[in-house]
Design an enzyme around this catalytic site. Sequence first.
Site, PDB file in Angstrom:
ATOM      1  CD  GLU A  85      25.029 -31.070 -21.832  1.00  0.00           C
ATOM      2  OE1 GLU A  85      24.727 -32.096 -22.469  1.00  0.00           O
ATOM      3  OE2 GLU A  85      24.997 -29.936 -22.337  1.00  0.00           O
ATOM      4  CD  GLU A 116      28.733 -15.378  -3.701  1.00  0.00           C
ATOM      5  OE1 GLU A 116      29.840 -15.469  -3.158  1.00  0.00           O
ATOM      6  OE2 GLU A 116      28.564 -15.472  -4.924  1.00  0.00           O
TER       7      GLU A 116
END
Length: 298
Positions: A85, A116
């Site tokens: 954004e 992860e």
Amino acid sequence: MAENMEKRITEQRNPNTYQIDELQTADVLKIINQEDKKVAAAVNKIIPKIQQVIDRIAPRMKKGGRLFYVGAGTSGRLGILDAVECKPTFSVSPERVIGILAGGEKAMFRSQEDIEDNAELGAEKIRSYEISPNDCVVGIAASGKTPFVIGAVEAARKEGAFTAALVCNQDSALAAAAEMGMAVIVGPEVVTGSTRMKAGTAQKMILNMISTTVMIKQGKVYSNLMVDLQPTNDKLRSRAQNIFKIITAAEDQIAAEYLKRANYELKEAVIMYEKGVELKEAQKLLAENDGVLKKVIN
């Protein structure tokens, strides 16, 4: 492992929701809403920590450094969202604010939980960007123990980058690995261990605070207006025109004319109008004033 999980507040059971599976829809929603109200208060408590992190990031960005968000699962996706954004909102190159998600692009849409657990993969990924002392790396993990994120933060710190941790548990390994830690304690989740809920909301709020404040400090906001937005479609071109009118009090036709002459670079268009100069001179004035519009026209 069970003992360690019990110590983490994000893994504890919430006594307010023991019977949530027996409630009517409206009552479930009310409980979720009541729990969500605790998030803003938890964020408020650590504003001094967030401030310290921002005050370390902003000058490095001014020197051309980059901001990295590193996470896995929900935490990593929130980092990607905030990074993406920044380009349309502040005209920041995608190479300046970068989101790194364990498992890569495919993990954005489909869970890649096993990745992860690999600290070396996190370290390798961050090293691939040739990290420098001007760069900043924010590791995001609700648990505060995700190996991929810890590996990335440790590797970045070794290269001299500023490192910060955004976690939702106290005394976490990730916070210990980073130069600065932000532990936002939102308490047990409505659904035990579902950190996409309150923890995720807190992380989203803090990431918004970090990126927005850093960009304000880069001169990308005039008053509360997005003067560095990228007008890449009709909606954004209309917004740019409205912002021009608010700053200059000019008419629609004048706003459209100057934006076109400035190739829809809003700050340059305003300077051209206010100072009576052409585009090159407007660009020069802006560069001489660190890109801050207010310094030029006020």
